[in-house]
Design a protein around this motif. Sequence first.
Motif, short mmCIF file in Angstrom:
data_model
loop_
_atom_site.label_atom_id
_atom_site.label_comp_id
_atom_site.label_asym_id
_atom_site.label_seq_id
_atom_site.Cartn_x
_atom_site.Cartn_y
_atom_site.Cartn_z
N GLY A 2 0.73 -1.27 0.06
CA GLY A 2 -0.05 0.07 0.12
C GLY A 2 0.96 1.26 0.15
N PRO A 3 0.07 2.31 0.06
CA PRO A 3 0.99 3.73 0.21
C PRO A 3 1.61 3.85 1.21
CG PRO A 3 -1.52 4.18 0.26
CD PRO A 3 -1.32 2.56 0.38
N THR A 4 2.53 4.84 1.40
CA THR A 4 3.42 5.10 2.68
C THR A 4 2.37 6.20 3.42
OG1 THR A 4 5.49 5.15 1.35
CG2 THR A 4 5.58 6.45 3.51
N LEU A 5 1.64 7.15 2.92
CA LEU A 5 0.87 7.98 3.64
C LEU A 5 -0.62 7.64 3.66
CD1 LEU A 5 2.54 11.23 2.69
CD2 LEU A 5 2.94 9.86 4.43
N PHE A 6 -1.46 7.64 4.70
CA PHE A 6 -2.68 7.35 4.55
C PHE A 6 -3.17 7.63 5.83
CE2 PHE A 6 -0.46 3.49 5.52
CZ PHE A 6 -0.99 2.90 6.73
N GLY A 7 -4.48 7.62 6.13
CA GLY A 7 -5.42 7.65 7.30
C GLY A 7 -5.49 9.21 7.82
N ASN A 16 -9.60 7.69 -1.42
CA ASN A 16 -9.29 6.26 -1.28
C ASN A 16 -8.04 5.73 -1.26
OD1 ASN A 16 -12.34 6.17 -1.77
ND2 ASN A 16 -12.02 6.01 -4.10
N VAL A 17 -7.88 4.66 -0.39
CA VAL A 17 -6.40 4.18 0.09
C VAL A 17 -6.40 2.85 -0.53
CG1 VAL A 17 -4.98 3.69 1.83
CG2 VAL A 17 -6.72 5.41 2.17
N PRO A 18 -5.70 2.67 -1.71
CA PRO A 18 -5.79 1.43 -2.57
C PRO A 18 -4.41 0.60 -2.21
CG PRO A 18 -4.75 3.14 -3.74
CD PRO A 18 -5.10 3.72 -2.57
N ALA A 76 -5.24 -5.93 7.45
CA ALA A 76 -4.87 -4.64 7.23
C ALA A 76 -5.79 -3.62 8.01
CB ALA A 76 -5.00 -4.44 5.57
N ASP A 77 -7.06 -3.95 8.15
CA ASP A 77 -8.10 -2.86 8.76
C ASP A 77 -7.36 -2.79 10.44
OD1 ASP A 77 -10.04 -1.12 9.41
OD2 ASP A 77 -11.16 -3.11 10.36
N TYR A 78 -7.03 -3.93 10.99
CA TYR A 78 -6.63 -3.69 12.46
C TYR A 78 -5.38 -3.23 12.30
CZ TYR A 78 -10.14 -6.67 14.44
OH TYR A 78 -11.44 -7.15 15.08
N MET A 79 -4.55 -3.08 11.55
CA MET A 79 -3.05 -2.88 11.46
C MET A 79 -2.82 -1.31 11.06
SD MET A 79 -1.02 -5.86 9.47
CE MET A 79 0.33 -4.90 9.26
N PHE A 80 -3.82 -0.69 10.29
CA PHE A 80 -3.54 0.66 9.67
C PHE A 80 -4.97 1.50 9.98
CE2 PHE A 80 -1.44 -2.21 6.33
CZ PHE A 80 -0.24 -2.14 6.89
N PHE A 81 -5.92 0.83 10.27
CA PHE A 81 -7.22 1.75 10.38
C PHE A 81 -8.11 1.92 11.61
CE2 PHE A 81 -6.43 0.85 5.76
CZ PHE A 81 -6.25 2.10 5.37
N CYS A 94 -2.46 13.06 8.30
CA CYS A 94 -2.18 11.39 7.93
C CYS A 94 -1.09 10.94 8.75
CB CYS A 94 -1.93 11.55 6.24
SG CYS A 94 -0.39 12.17 6.16
N ASN A 95 -1.21 9.50 8.48
CA ASN A 95 0.01 8.65 8.96
C ASN A 95 0.87 8.30 8.19
OD1 ASN A 95 -1.64 8.57 11.57
ND2 ASN A 95 -3.10 7.24 10.69
N CYS A 96 2.18 8.01 8.51
CA CYS A 96 3.01 7.83 7.99
C CYS A 96 3.71 6.47 8.33
CB CYS A 96 4.34 8.91 7.85
SG CYS A 96 5.84 8.40 6.94
N TYR A 97 3.64 5.64 7.21
CA TYR A 97 4.11 4.25 7.58
C TYR A 97 5.64 3.93 7.29
CZ TYR A 97 4.65 -0.94 7.11
OH TYR A 97 5.13 -2.31 7.44
#
Length: 324
Positions: free
Chosen positions: A201-206, A214-216, A284-289, A307-310
């Motif tokens: 997935g992308p580095t920046l999201f949330g 959308n977060v693909p 992924a939902d539990y880990m990121f969102f 946003c959040n940076c991974y």
Amino acid sequence: PPRSTLFPYTTLFRSLTCTQATAGTMGDTVPLIDAQTANILGSINKFTVQQHVKVFDNCIEQPNTYTIYNLETNQALIRVQERSECCPRICCAPHHSIILEFNALDPAGNEMFPVITMEREGCCSKPCTGGLVCIDCCAQESFVHAGAVPGVEGGQAGKLPKDRVIGRMKQPVPFAGGLTPTIQIMDRALTTDEHWASLTGPTLFGGCSENCCNVPFGVKRVNKDGSVAVDVGNIATITKLKPKSLTGAIREMLTDSDMFQFEVHDPSVTPQQRATLLGTLLLADYMFFERDIDQCGYNDGCYINLCNCYCCGALYPCQLKVKQ
């Protein structure tokens, strides 16, 4: 999406007469799921996954519930219910141990039979979960089992019998993909499991960006020699959907409720592999969102989380803050 009663499951299963024949035709190396489950997962290529809104979830963390729909007909297919222990869930969510039970639904929304069971060992026994992934004990890992695993509690996640495992998901060690959120997806083989795909997935999201974008996440095939296919998302795409209305934006800001779209592009993906991909979506939902109040809040001053940076398995908020 609303629950639909477009057609009964008897129509969906009309052509099924032999469990092993159906599973074997779809190409599973070790067919373990039953014929009805294989037909649900093998005959549909587009799914919507809706997380239910739980009242007071931001005050006292509650077990998650999801419903999986056929995207094209809006028919509710599967209900997913989290089983977890109360204290670890309240203190450690979203990194607590979980067991997710997937149950097929009839047109009226009643649960009919177990489809799969997913387990993830959490921070009580893996205290480094959710942070930087340096060694194996830091990596998040989940197993997907065929059918139900009776007589287990949420605290037993990670310790269930592995005789009916159809897939496994794990963060790569070390560094979990660096700046690219990555989950390795393993398929059940005759004697071991095989790394056949990766979710990236992308580095920046949330944060507030969830209201606008959308977060693909792409699922790409891993070749036999270990190299990764160039075409990102050549197997499937998983998309965290942005809100479509003001009501949806308020729900996104104040609750943990999320909506995902899961689309399979490769028709050769077997039912058990699709089941593992659905498990990957929820992991992924539990880990990121699942971060509580991820868009704004108060901590020694008001802040807005853009946003959040991974990075290497951990999420770092990018915030605008007004100090007192």
